[in-house]
Design an enzyme around this catalytic site. Sequence first.
Site, PDB file in Angstrom:
ATOM      1  N   ARG A 140       1.177  -3.408  -9.421  1.00 30.41           N
ATOM      2  CA  ARG A 140       0.744  -2.231  -8.680  1.00 30.41           C
ATOM      3  C   ARG A 140       1.341  -1.000  -9.348  1.00 30.41           C
ATOM      4  O   ARG A 140       2.460  -1.038  -9.877  1.00 30.41           O
ATOM      5  CB  ARG A 140       1.198  -2.300  -7.205  1.00 30.41           C
ATOM      6  CG  ARG A 140       0.449  -3.326  -6.380  1.00 30.41           C
ATOM      7  CD  ARG A 140      -1.012  -2.917  -6.166  1.00 30.41           C
ATOM      8  NE  ARG A 140      -1.747  -3.860  -5.328  1.00 30.41           N
ATOM      9  CZ  ARG A 140      -2.461  -4.871  -5.777  1.00 30.41           C
ATOM     10  NH1 ARG A 140      -2.504  -5.115  -7.088  1.00 30.41           N
ATOM     11  NH2 ARG A 140      -3.130  -5.661  -4.953  1.00 30.41           N
ATOM     12  N   GLU A 169      -5.244   6.102  -8.076  1.00 33.17           N
ATOM     13  CA  GLU A 169      -6.444   5.532  -8.684  1.00 33.17           C
ATOM     14  C   GLU A 169      -7.685   6.112  -8.021  1.00 33.17           C
ATOM     15  O   GLU A 169      -7.731   6.203  -6.793  1.00 33.17           O
ATOM     16  CB  GLU A 169      -6.433   4.008  -8.549  1.00 33.17           C
ATOM     17  CG  GLU A 169      -5.302   3.351  -9.314  1.00 33.17           C
ATOM     18  CD  GLU A 169      -5.323   1.829  -9.262  1.00 33.17           C
ATOM     19  OE1 GLU A 169      -6.279   1.267  -8.678  1.00 33.17           O
ATOM     20  OE2 GLU A 169      -4.402   1.205  -9.808  1.00 33.17           O
ATOM     21  N   HIS A 188      -7.950  -0.940 -13.496  1.00 32.02           N
ATOM     22  CA  HIS A 188      -7.681  -1.931 -12.456  1.00 32.02           C
ATOM     23  C   HIS A 188      -8.739  -3.035 -12.464  1.00 32.02           C
ATOM     24  O   HIS A 188      -9.377  -3.322 -11.444  1.00 32.02           O
ATOM     25  CB  HIS A 188      -7.617  -1.267 -11.076  1.00 32.02           C
ATOM     26  CG  HIS A 188      -6.787  -2.045 -10.095  1.00 32.02           C
ATOM     27  ND1 HIS A 188      -6.051  -1.439  -9.097  1.00 32.02           N
ATOM     28  CD2 HIS A 188      -6.582  -3.381  -9.944  1.00 32.02           C
ATOM     29  CE1 HIS A 188      -5.430  -2.372  -8.375  1.00 32.02           C
ATOM     30  NE2 HIS A 188      -5.746  -3.563  -8.880  1.00 32.02           N
ATOM     31  N   VAL A 189      -8.901  -3.659 -13.623  1.00 38.75           N
ATOM     32  CA  VAL A 189      -9.914  -4.708 -13.781  1.00 38.75           C
ATOM     33  C   VAL A 189      -9.319  -6.032 -14.256  1.00 38.75           C
ATOM     34  O   VAL A 189     -10.057  -6.987 -14.518  1.00 38.75           O
ATOM     35  CB  VAL A 189     -11.016  -4.272 -14.771  1.00 38.75           C
ATOM     36  CG1 VAL A 189     -11.816  -3.099 -14.221  1.00 38.75           C
ATOM     37  CG2 VAL A 189     -10.423  -3.928 -16.139  1.00 38.75           C
TER      38      VAL A 189
END
Length: 227
Positions: A140, A169, A188-189
């Site tokens: 995170r 984000e 964030h993939v």
Amino acid sequence: ITNVRGLHKDTIAEHVILMMLALARRLPEFFQQQAAARWHKLELSEIAGDTVGIVGLGSIGQEVARRARAFRLRVIGTRFSGAPVDVADQTFGPDGLEQVLRQARWVVLACPLTERTHRMIGAEQLDWIGPNGYLINIGRGELIDEPALISALQEGRIAGAGLDVFATEPLPAESPLWRLPNVVITPHVAGSLRDYIGRATEVFCENLRRFRAGQPLHNEVDKLRGY
């Protein structure tokens, strides 16, 4: 409360190795040269023989460790219990963070975000990693003090970073991280799967069956730990 713990472990572990290789082989810079049709050789390095420090040797961290060993890296790391795992050469409890960061060339954050881990990587911890070390975050964004990381990258106090998660984000366009040559950014993939909905639904349906039958559930969340 249950979750889908372990569902992403393979794809996230692959993403970590991707980032390590991209930074060691300087792929972002080669991509820029390709776009400009420019032929220029760069000084490169390998990851074999390095030490990777995994902060959070849970299901994801252990899959990272398995792949790292296939690339002939030494694996050390931390986990909440401090109990050893067979895929790591050395395991520490949370109080062993400094030892891990000082030994590892590659530091991978694979731990959950809790009150204890919030901004666990700040200026002091980045100095433990040092100018030859790399930080990869697939946990995170708020595990890291982002301004401190930006300063360390700009000043060469760490060699580079691979970042899939961020404090805010989408990552704001004005963030200096976008323009640093020693940073690999993905949006964030790392946990993306070919059929996430289908696989998550299978986990949910099995837990629903267990719930209705009064059986123990898979992946029950420990509310005191927060994950």
